[in-house]
Design an enzyme around this catalytic site. Structure first.
Site, PDB file in Angstrom:
ATOM      1  N   ARG A   1       0.833  -1.213   0.000  1.00  0.00           N
ATOM      2  CA  ARG A   1       0.000   0.000   0.000  1.00  0.00           C
ATOM      3  C   ARG A   1       0.866   1.260   0.000  1.00  0.00           C
ATOM      4  NH1 ARG A   1      -4.201  -3.645   2.775  1.00  0.00           N
ATOM      5  NH2 ARG A   1      -3.002  -3.507   4.697  1.00  0.00           N
TER       6      ARG A   1
ATOM      7  N   ASP B   1      -7.111  -4.567  -7.145  1.00  0.00           N
ATOM      8  CA  ASP B   1      -6.793  -5.606  -6.147  1.00  0.00           C
ATOM      9  C   ASP B   1      -8.000  -6.524  -5.960  1.00  0.00           C
ATOM     10  OD1 ASP B   1      -5.525  -7.064  -4.182  1.00  0.00           O
ATOM     11  OD2 ASP B   1      -5.971  -5.621  -2.582  1.00  0.00           O
TER      12      ASP B   1
ATOM     13  N   ASN C   1     -20.059  -2.514  -8.362  1.00  0.00           N
ATOM     14  CA  ASN C   1     -19.277  -3.558  -9.018  1.00  0.00           C
ATOM     15  C   ASN C   1     -18.140  -2.903  -9.809  1.00  0.00           C
ATOM     16  OD1 ASN C   1     -18.309  -5.505 -10.790  1.00  0.00           O
ATOM     17  ND2 ASN C   1     -20.296  -6.508 -10.957  1.00  0.00           N
ATOM     18  N   ALA C   2     -16.925  -3.235  -9.469  1.00  0.00           N
ATOM     19  CA  ALA C   2     -15.770  -2.598 -10.117  1.00  0.00           C
ATOM     20  C   ALA C   2     -15.729  -2.896 -11.613  1.00  0.00           C
ATOM     21  CB  ALA C   2     -14.479  -3.053  -9.443  1.00  0.00           C
TER      22      ALA C   2
ATOM     23  N   SER D   1     -17.773  -3.589  -3.470  1.00  0.00           N
ATOM     24  CA  SER D   1     -19.137  -4.128  -3.597  1.00  0.00           C
ATOM     25  C   SER D   1     -19.831  -4.333  -2.249  1.00  0.00           C
ATOM     26  CB  SER D   1     -19.100  -5.452  -4.365  1.00  0.00           C
ATOM     27  OG  SER D   1     -18.306  -6.388  -3.664  1.00  0.00           O
TER      28      SER D   1
ATOM     29  N   CYS E   1      -4.201 -12.480  -6.591  1.00  0.00           N
ATOM     30  CA  CYS E   1      -3.944 -13.316  -5.419  1.00  0.00           C
ATOM     31  C   CYS E   1      -4.464 -14.745  -5.624  1.00  0.00           C
ATOM     32  CB  CYS E   1      -4.555 -12.698  -4.164  1.00  0.00           C
ATOM     33  SG  CYS E   1      -6.333 -12.505  -4.257  1.00  0.00           S
TER      34      CYS E   1
ATOM     35  N   PHE F   1     -11.841  -2.532  -5.939  1.00  0.00           N
ATOM     36  CA  PHE F   1     -11.864  -3.634  -4.965  1.00  0.00           C
ATOM     37  C   PHE F   1     -11.196  -3.126  -3.677  1.00  0.00           C
ATOM     38  CE2 PHE F   1     -11.385  -5.266  -9.276  1.00  0.00           C
ATOM     39  CZ  PHE F   1     -12.498  -6.080  -9.414  1.00  0.00           C
TER      40      PHE F   1
END
Ligand code: SAH
Length: 394
Positions: free
Chosen positions: A214, A298, A277-278, A251, A338, A229
Site C-alpha cells: 500500500r 486488487d 461492481n468494479a 461491492s 492473489c 476492490f
C-alpha cells in the site's frame, strides 16, 4: 478418566509417488499417495515412512482433505507439542524487529513458518488465531497459551470461520479464547490509521498481505486515483495523502461504510467511496472517456481452484484492459493477482495481452509480492500467491 500414557505415534506409509513428492522437498502428501494410514486419526501427529519402512519424518494427519499429511520434521527428528510451541515462539521472534508500534502483523503463516494449518495475526495487542486443519484445531489451546505467555495480548480472537475448514471436515465458528470481544481496533500502518473489525472483518480483520504494497504503490499517487476492490479503503487512504481525489469502489456495503470512518480518522476529505461492481464501473468509465492518473486493481481471487483458471484469466484480462484504457498518459497501474492457481508468469502474460489490446505500452516500475511476514518456502510453491506489478503507461 484414565491415565494418559504416551503412545508411540501411528505410522503412515507412503506409496512411491508420495516418496517422490517428499524427495522434492514439498511439505504435503496427498491422500492418493498414501499406502497405509496405520490407524491414524484425523488430527494426530504421525510418523511417516516409505514402503521399505525407512522413517521419513513426522507430520500432521488429516482424515478429510485431499492433503493427508503436512510434514513437520524430516528424518529422525520427532515432532511433539514442545516443538510446536518452540516454532510459534521462533516465528514471533523473527517478526519482532520489524513490528510496528500499534500496528498489525502476521505472526504465523502456516507452512511458511513450519506450522502448517496455523495462522496468527496481531492487531495492536489483540491476537487473532485461525486453525485451518484438524491437528491445529485440536491444539488451539496450546497455541493460545503460548501466545498469551509471549505477547501478553489484550485478547485472543479465534476466527475459525475460514471456508477452507469445511474441506477439512471442521465446523465454522468464532469465539474468544482470552479477554473480551473487542470492538473495532485502531491500527497504525505507516502514516495511516484504520479500524480493524477482528470479529466480522474479512480474513482476520484486514488484508495484511498487502501491508507493504500500500505505501509502495501510494508513492506513485497524484491527480485522480481510482482504487478498485477497495475493501475498507486501505490503498485509498495511503494514496489520498498525495492525490487530489481518490475514488474507491467496493461491492460490500459494510466495507464502504468503514471507508468513510477511516477517512475521518485520518482527516482525509478527498476520498469518494462508491458501493458497486468494479467491473461495471471500469466499463462505464471507459464509455464515458473518464481518465485517471493512477489505478489500483486488487480483486478477490477470481480463480479459487486451478480448474477455474480459464474464467479467471478472462476476468483479470477484462479489468486490466479497461484500466489501461482509462489511464492517462504517464499514469500508473498497480495491479494484483492473489489467485493461487495463476502463477506469476501467467499473470504477466495476461497483462501483456491486455496492453496489446489496449494498444499501449507500459514500463514495469516495480514488482510486488506478499508482505515479508508471509514467508515463501522455495520448495512449496503454494506459499507464494500474491503477485503485483506497478506499470507506467508510456
Ligand atoms: N485492496 C483491499 C483488499 C481487497 S480484497 C485492501 O488492501 O485491503 C477484494 C475486495 O473486493 C473485497 O473487499 C470484496 O468485497 C471486493 N469485491 C469483490 N467483488 C467485487 C466487485 N465485483 N466489485 C467491487 N468489489 C468487489
Amino acid at each position: 478418566m484414565g491415565y494418559h500414557t504416551a503412545m508411540p505415534p501411528r505410522n503412515v506409509t507412503l506409496r512411491p509417488k508420495g516418496l517422490q513428492w517428499y524427495m522434492t522437498g514439498h511439505a504435503w502428501i496427498y491422500r492418493e499417495d498414501v499406502a497405509n494410514t496405520g490407524g491414524a486419526r484425523s488430527g494426530d501427529i504421525v510418523s511417516v515412512s516409505d514402503a521399505r519402512g525407512r522413517r521419513l519424518g513426522s507430520a500432521f494427519y488429516g482424515g478429510a482433505s485431499k492433503i493427508a499429511l503436512r510434514l513437520l520434521t524430516r528424518g529422525e527428528a520427532v515432532a511433539d507439542d514442545r516443538l510446536l510451541a518452540d516454532r510459534l515462539a521462533e516465528a514471533i521472534e523473527r517478526r519482532r524487529p520489524s513490528m510496528e508500534e500499534g500496528g498489525a502483523a502476521r505472526l504465523v503463516y502456516s507452512e511458511g513458518d513450519f506450522l502448517p494449518g496455523l495462522v496468527a495475526d496481531i492487531y495492536d495487542g489483540y491476537v487473532v488465531l485461525q486453525a485451518l486443519i484438524p491437528a491445529v484445531d485440536a491444539r488451539l489451546g496450546l497455541f493460545a497459551n503460548a501466545c498469551a505467555d509471549i505477547l501478553r495480548p489484550r485478547g485472543i480472537v479465534c476466527r475459525n470461520d475460514a471456508s477452507s475448514r469445511a474441506l477439512e471436515g471442521l465446523p465454522l465458528e468464532k469465539k474468544m479464547l482470552a479477554g473480551e470481544q473487542p470492538g473495532p481496533v485502531e491500527v497504525a500502518e505507516g502514516p495511516v490509521r484504520y479500524l480493524a473489525d477482528l470479529w466480522n472483518g474479512h480474513k482476520t480483520g484486514a488484508y495484511l498481505d498487502q501491508r507493504d504494497n500500500r505505501p509502495a504503490a501510494a508513492r506513485y499517487a497524484r491527480g485522480r486515483v481510482l482504487d478498485c476492490f477497495a475493501y475498507q479503503g486501505h490503498f485509498a487512504l495511503h494514496c489520498a495523502r498525495r492525490a487530489e481525489t481518490v475514488t474507491a469502489v467496493e461491492s460490500s456495503a459494510e466495507a464502504v461504510a468503514v471507508i468513510g470512518r477511516n477517512c475521518a480518522l485520518n482527516e482525509l476529505a478527498n476520498v469518494e467511496a462508491v458501493e458497486g461492481n468494479a467491473f461495471d464501473l471500469l466499463r462505464r468509465a471507459h464509455r464515458e472517456r473518464r481518465r485517471f492518473d493512477m489505478i489500483v486493481l486488487d480483486p478477490p481471487p477470481l480463480a479459487r481452484k486451478r480448474a477455474h483458471a480459464a474464467d479467471a484469466l478472462r476476468g483479470y484480462k477484462e479489468i486490466n484492459l479497461r484500466a489501461m484504457h482509462i489511464l492517462a498518459e504517464g499514469g500508473v497501474l498497480a495491479t494484483f493477482c492473489c489467485s493461487h492457481g495463476i502463477p506469476r508468469d501467467l499473470f504477466l502474460e495476461v497483462l501483456r495481452r491486455a496492453a496489446a489490446d489496449a494498444r499501449c505500452g507500459f514500463r514495469v516500475m516495480e514488482e510486488l509480492r506478499q508482505a515479508a511476514d508471509h514467508p515463501v518456502l522455495l520448495h512449496v510453491p503454494e506459499t507464494a500467491y500474491l503477485k503485483g506489478f506497478v506499470l507506467r503507461k508510456t
